[in-house]
Design an enzyme around this catalytic site. Structure first.
Site, mmCIF file in Angstrom:
data_model
loop_
_atom_site.group_PDB
_atom_site.id
_atom_site.type_symbol
_atom_site.label_atom_id
_atom_site.label_comp_id
_atom_site.label_asym_id
_atom_site.label_seq_id
_atom_site.Cartn_x
_atom_site.Cartn_y
_atom_site.Cartn_z
ATOM 1 N N GLY A 14 0.783 -1.297 0.042
ATOM 2 C CA GLY A 14 -0.086 0.077 -0.146
ATOM 3 C C GLY A 14 0.738 1.246 0.061
ATOM 4 N N ARG A 94 -5.348 -9.005 -8.447
ATOM 5 C CA ARG A 94 -6.419 -9.811 -8.933
ATOM 6 C C ARG A 94 -6.925 -9.254 -10.512
ATOM 7 N NH1 ARG A 94 -9.380 -13.222 -5.791
ATOM 8 N NH2 ARG A 94 -11.220 -12.939 -7.140
ATOM 9 N N HIS A 112 1.630 0.284 -13.017
ATOM 10 C CA HIS A 112 2.247 -0.919 -13.659
ATOM 11 C C HIS A 112 3.983 -0.599 -13.438
ATOM 12 C CE1 HIS A 112 2.882 -4.927 -15.325
ATOM 13 N NE2 HIS A 112 3.846 -4.543 -16.121
ATOM 14 N N GLU A 177 7.091 6.039 -9.281
ATOM 15 C CA GLU A 177 5.516 5.711 -8.993
ATOM 16 C C GLU A 177 4.927 6.877 -8.004
ATOM 17 O OE1 GLU A 177 5.203 0.832 -9.931
ATOM 18 O OE2 GLU A 177 5.031 1.386 -7.978
HETATM 19 C C1 GAR Z 1 3.773 -1.431 -7.460
HETATM 20 O O1 GAR Z 1 5.219 -1.329 -7.844
HETATM 21 C C2 GAR Z 1 2.870 -1.537 -8.535
HETATM 22 O O2 GAR Z 1 3.468 -0.966 -9.893
HETATM 23 C C3 GAR Z 1 2.903 -2.966 -8.854
HETATM 24 O O3 GAR Z 1 2.670 -3.312 -7.293
HETATM 25 C C4 GAR Z 1 3.354 -2.504 -6.495
HETATM 26 C C5 GAR Z 1 2.412 -2.253 -5.519
HETATM 27 O O4 GAR Z 1 3.406 -1.421 -4.738
HETATM 28 N N1 GAR Z 1 1.922 -3.421 -9.637
HETATM 29 C C6 GAR Z 1 1.729 -4.332 -10.292
HETATM 30 O O5 GAR Z 1 2.655 -5.336 -10.545
HETATM 31 C C7 GAR Z 1 0.316 -4.684 -10.943
HETATM 32 N N2 GAR Z 1 0.449 -5.698 -12.216
HETATM 33 P P1 GAR Z 1 2.506 -0.895 -3.173
HETATM 34 O O6 GAR Z 1 1.438 -1.998 -2.668
HETATM 35 O O7 GAR Z 1 3.416 -0.713 -2.104
HETATM 36 O O8 GAR Z 1 1.722 0.236 -3.753
#
Ligand code: GAR
Length: 204
Positions: A14, A94, A112, A177
């Site tokens: 999160g 999911r 992503h 991000e």
């Molecule tokens: C992030 O790096 C996001 O880009 C990736 O999961 C991580 C979540 O981090 N998402 C994916 O891979 C979706 N396909 P967080 O839970 O610390 O925000």
């Protein structure tokens, strides 16, 4: 301008949710995070949401539903009940059913950890390293029925170093991000966009 009502769906740490909430608090992102949903009861995202005072925080347990459609229908019901205009996926691991995507078409966004359309799927950072790319990054995009395939709203580039590991590269991608996701949400709220074919055209 009125704040846009937003729901965040997250499965894990999160940290993207956290920076979005911080950006809202600082007045940099004019959205109202009304609802946080996680499919994992132990997701740190749930704690972050509760501590930040998000009005409704829900663990929707996939084990209580007979399939993806039924699980997504429960989430859709919550999203409608809280009048959420946008659904922000933040590490939501999911795959969404096509009926959910159709119901909220053009209103679901995802982040992503690669420069799409390269390296879709759950192992994007490993796959980029294994391929030997010299730059990677992150993409904020609209969600459609194709995995990581919807129109692109914004991207940031990260240089790949020769000695990068999955963790070191992912850490630098996440730094990008944390800037890109709140900034893109703010831009959506402040400017809006049109879609022509696959192209997102920002209004200002
Ligand atoms: C992030 O790096 C996001 O880009 C990736 O999961 C991580 C979540 O981090 N998402 C994916 O891979 C979706 N396909 P967080 O839970 O610390 O925000």
């Amino acid at each position: 301008m009125n704040s846009k009502a937003v729901a965040v769906m997250a499965s894990g740490r999160g940290t993207n949710l956290k920076v979005i909430l911080e950006s809202v608090t600082k007045g940099e992102c004019p959205v109202d995070v009304r609802l946080v949903i996680s499919d994992k009861g132990d997701a740190e995202a749930l704690t972050i949401a509760r501590e930040a005072g998000v009005p409704y925080v829900a663990h929707v347990d996939p084990k209580k539903f007979s399939g993806r459609e039924q699980f997504d229908a429960e989430c859709a019901e919550l999203l409608d009940r809280h009048s959420c205009q946008w659904i922000v996926l933040a590490g939501y691991m999911r795959i969404l059913s096509s009926s959910f995507v159709r119901r909220f078409r053009g209103r679901i966004i995802n982040i992503h950890p690669s420069l799409l359309p390269s390296f879709v799927g759950a192992k994007a950072v490993e796959d980029a390293l294994e391929y030997g790319v010299k730059v990677s990054g992150c993409t904020v995009h609209l969600v459609d029925e194709v995995l990581d395939g919807g129109p692109i709203l914004a991207q940031s580039v990260v240089t790949v170093f020769d000695d990068d590991t999955r963790d070191s590269l992912h850490t630098r991608i996440q730094i990008e991000e944390y800037k890109l996701y709140p900034a893109t949400l703010a831009r959506m709220a402040n400017e809006g966009f049109d879609i022509e074919g696959r192209q997102v055209i920002w209004k200002k």
